[in-house]
Design an enzyme around this catalytic site. Sequence first.
Site, short mmCIF file in Angstrom:
data_model
loop_
_atom_site.label_atom_id
_atom_site.label_comp_id
_atom_site.label_asym_id
_atom_site.label_seq_id
_atom_site.Cartn_x
_atom_site.Cartn_y
_atom_site.Cartn_z
N LYS A 19 0.86 -1.18 0.00
CA LYS A 19 0.00 0.00 0.00
C LYS A 19 0.90 1.24 0.00
CE LYS A 19 -3.11 2.95 0.37
NZ LYS A 19 -3.98 3.22 -0.80
N CYS A 64 0.97 12.50 -6.63
CA CYS A 64 0.48 13.04 -5.37
C CYS A 64 0.52 14.57 -5.47
CB CYS A 64 1.39 12.64 -4.21
SG CYS A 64 1.52 10.89 -3.94
N ASN A 69 -0.41 4.78 -13.28
CA ASN A 69 -1.29 4.98 -12.14
C ASN A 69 -2.70 5.24 -12.68
OD1 ASN A 69 -2.21 5.63 -9.47
ND2 ASN A 69 -0.09 6.17 -8.97
N GLY A 103 -8.81 -0.19 -13.89
CA GLY A 103 -9.53 -1.36 -14.39
C GLY A 103 -9.49 -1.46 -15.91
N GLY A 156 -2.25 -1.29 -15.63
CA GLY A 156 -3.41 -0.49 -16.01
C GLY A 156 -4.41 -1.41 -16.69
N THR A 165 -6.86 -3.56 -9.97
CA THR A 165 -8.32 -3.65 -9.89
C THR A 165 -8.88 -5.03 -10.22
OG1 THR A 165 -8.40 -1.32 -10.45
CG2 THR A 165 -10.42 -2.57 -10.80
C1 LIG Z 1 -8.30 1.18 -4.36
C2 LIG Z 1 -7.00 1.57 -5.02
C3 LIG Z 1 -5.96 2.10 -4.24
C4 LIG Z 1 -4.76 2.47 -4.84
N1 LIG Z 1 -3.75 2.96 -4.05
C5 LIG Z 1 -2.54 3.25 -4.62
C6 LIG Z 1 -1.43 3.68 -3.82
O1 LIG Z 1 -1.53 3.77 -2.59
N2 LIG Z 1 -0.26 3.98 -4.43
C7 LIG Z 1 -0.10 3.86 -5.80
O2 LIG Z 1 0.98 4.11 -6.31
N3 LIG Z 1 -1.14 3.44 -6.57
C8 LIG Z 1 -2.33 3.14 -6.03
N4 LIG Z 1 -3.37 2.70 -6.82
C9 LIG Z 1 -3.17 2.58 -8.28
C10 LIG Z 1 -2.86 1.15 -8.69
O3 LIG Z 1 -1.69 0.67 -8.07
C11 LIG Z 1 -2.71 1.05 -10.22
O4 LIG Z 1 -1.65 1.89 -10.63
C12 LIG Z 1 -3.95 1.48 -10.97
O5 LIG Z 1 -5.10 1.05 -10.30
C13 LIG Z 1 -3.99 0.94 -12.42
O6 LIG Z 1 -3.91 -0.47 -12.46
P1 LIG Z 1 -5.21 -1.44 -12.50
O7 LIG Z 1 -6.11 -0.93 -13.59
O8 LIG Z 1 -4.67 -2.81 -12.73
O9 LIG Z 1 -5.86 -1.30 -11.17
C14 LIG Z 1 -4.59 2.32 -6.24
C15 LIG Z 1 -5.64 1.80 -7.01
C16 LIG Z 1 -6.83 1.42 -6.42
C17 LIG Z 1 -7.93 0.85 -7.28
#
Ligand SMILES: Cc1cc2nc3c(=O)[nH]c(=O)nc-3n(C[C@H](O)[C@H](O)[C@H](O)COP(=O)(O)O)c2cc1C
Lengths: 237, 301
Positions: free
Chosen positions: B46, B130, B192, B217, B243, B266
Amino acid sequence: MSKILENQKITEDFYLMKVEQDNDASMGQFYMLRAWDKYPLLSRPISVYDADEKTVSFLYKVVGQGTEIFKELKSGDEITLDGPHGNGFPDATGKIALVGGGVGVAPLYLTAKKLKEAHPEATVDMFLGFSGEAMLVDAYEAAADSVTVNVGGFVTDDIDPTKYDVIMTCGPEIMMKVLYKKCVSVGATAPLYVSMENRMACGIGACLVCTCKTANGNKRACKDGPVMLGSEVFGNE
Amino acid sequence: MSKRLETVFAGVTFKNPVALASGTCGFGKEFNEYFDIQKLGGLCSKGLTLHARGGNDGIRVWETPSGIMNSVGLENPGVQHFIECDLDRMNSLDLVNIVNLGGHSMEDYLQAVEILNDYKLDILELNISCPNVKAGGMNFGVKTEMAREVVREIRKACKHKLVIKLSPNAEDIVSLAKACEEEGADGVSLTNTFLAMAIDLKKKKPVFENTYAGLSGPAIKPISLRMVHQVAHAVSIPVMGLGGISTWQDAIEFIMAGATVIQIGTASFMNPRLAVDVIDGMERYLEENGIENLSEIRGIL
Ligand SMILES: Cc1cc2nc3c(=O)[nH]c(=O)nc-3n(C[C@H](O)[C@H](O)[C@H](O)COP(=O)(O)O)c2cc1C
Ligand SMILES: Cc1cc2nc3c(=O)[nH]c(=O)nc-3n(C[C@H](O)[C@H](O)[C@H](O)COP(=O)(O)OP(=O)(O)OC[C@H]3O[C@@H](n4cnc5c(N)ncnc54)[C@H](O)[C@@H]3O)c2cc1C
Ligand code: FES
């Protein structure tokens, strides 16, 4: 995948689904339900309405995309159940009040049943509030010592919190908050347990989208809850 | 398992190129109840910050067609608490331990990096998506020059392997990635979440307290894939691609586009065991196509 045994229409919007599933679910816990492959993306959290070792039942209200799919399921169809999740309601005895609003009545059936089974000497009074039609009152009456039904009004008006050793509630957040305020204002000593209904993604405590900011710090509704003390959820406000 | 999936990323060996993405898997404990998480190549913690954060108020998740928006607001226990409670366990696992770090000022980032310097971990993944409180809340990951400055300072301070996690909201993600390389990053990860919005018609208000939230997602996959392709061609440091990956086929696409490692976020919410299915599917694909190692198809497009 689990097999659906029944999926019955109860009232205009409510359905009762019984699923074949070995389980040790306890009162106030929930499952993540999924009856599709990829989309909608998220599984849906639904409380355990009733359970024995081999089956779990869910009482659900049709409100959107996922529950629309649930309502079309027939006996023999398959569904994925993930759970049971969450802490559930605590064991209790003495004079117990269970207060439910709308679909929040769902987890209180098993709660009444289990509490009476474990403590035949306990008295369980139920207060059920509905905005439209009342439902399943016979079932609730069979499980509890008394059932007070309120249609269209405020179920929180019906209860005298000072008469109880412990109060458990599930329903709209506003209803639970009003009940908490009432408990405080009448000086009730009974602990009030509330079951939170936050939007969830993982359902297992990994993503922090369901956080409740409580007087005892952040809690995940799916893992540390859904049941929390009213004083920790509403005490700060 | 054969060595078909074995991958070296910036000198760190992954037994397979699949990691769980930051923020979607906590610190690994919960998913370990579904499958042995040591089947994974890596695990991203996290997102941590110097001090504990309570995260955002209001609704934090909203479903969209084939995606979700989230507004968690970097809720986390802080670097020190992580070191005391989770770091040893993550290090003891047979997988690459990737610690994700966020920050809201240069000072925050630097102090956290200094603290982490004294501990073992495999890769530090720096989240620059951020808001910089000292620059009116402008995201560190949007302007190349602001990102360059952060990476430069952190590179000087950081003793660990440093991977910069890029925001797809960057004005020019290719030039930003190049700046990371020039400043000495060991790799980049992308993407991200995409800045997005939802409106509650009944209330006539944005769904999220912060108005905007991050979209992730399968909905974002084609765009993330395109960005990974562009970045992988522009830099010579390795790329972690993510992503919207939700199948092993998606994972192979990212590898062909040039990713060395991929992350799953996701899609774990659709099926908590998905990452294992992806690993198995990739292995099978390589075997069936007579490919001895993933490197044979990496970046072929
Ligand atoms: C609920 C949630 C919390 C996330 N928290 C973080 C985080 O704390 N730090 C970070 O770098 N990315 C965070 N992300 C981004 C994911 O690590 C990822 O980069 C992004 O969701 C795209 O990938 P995905 O489509 O496979 O989820 C978060 C994503 C989700 C859905
Ligand atoms: C712990 C817990 C127990 C629950 N128990 C029951 C129950 O026993 N019976 C019942 O009918 N409902 C229950 N709910 C509410 C139920 O989860 C939602 O009504 C359901 O997810 C709506 O899905 P949908 O696809 O039909 O609606 P949509 O509006 O299409 O759903 C879109 C998204 O929002 C989420 N969502 C929408 N409404 C709610 C809500 N009220 N609470 C949480 N998430 C929501 C959905 O899960 C989904 O991710 C419970 C919720 C929680 C958190
Ligand atoms: S729904 Fe993911 S932590 Fe509760």
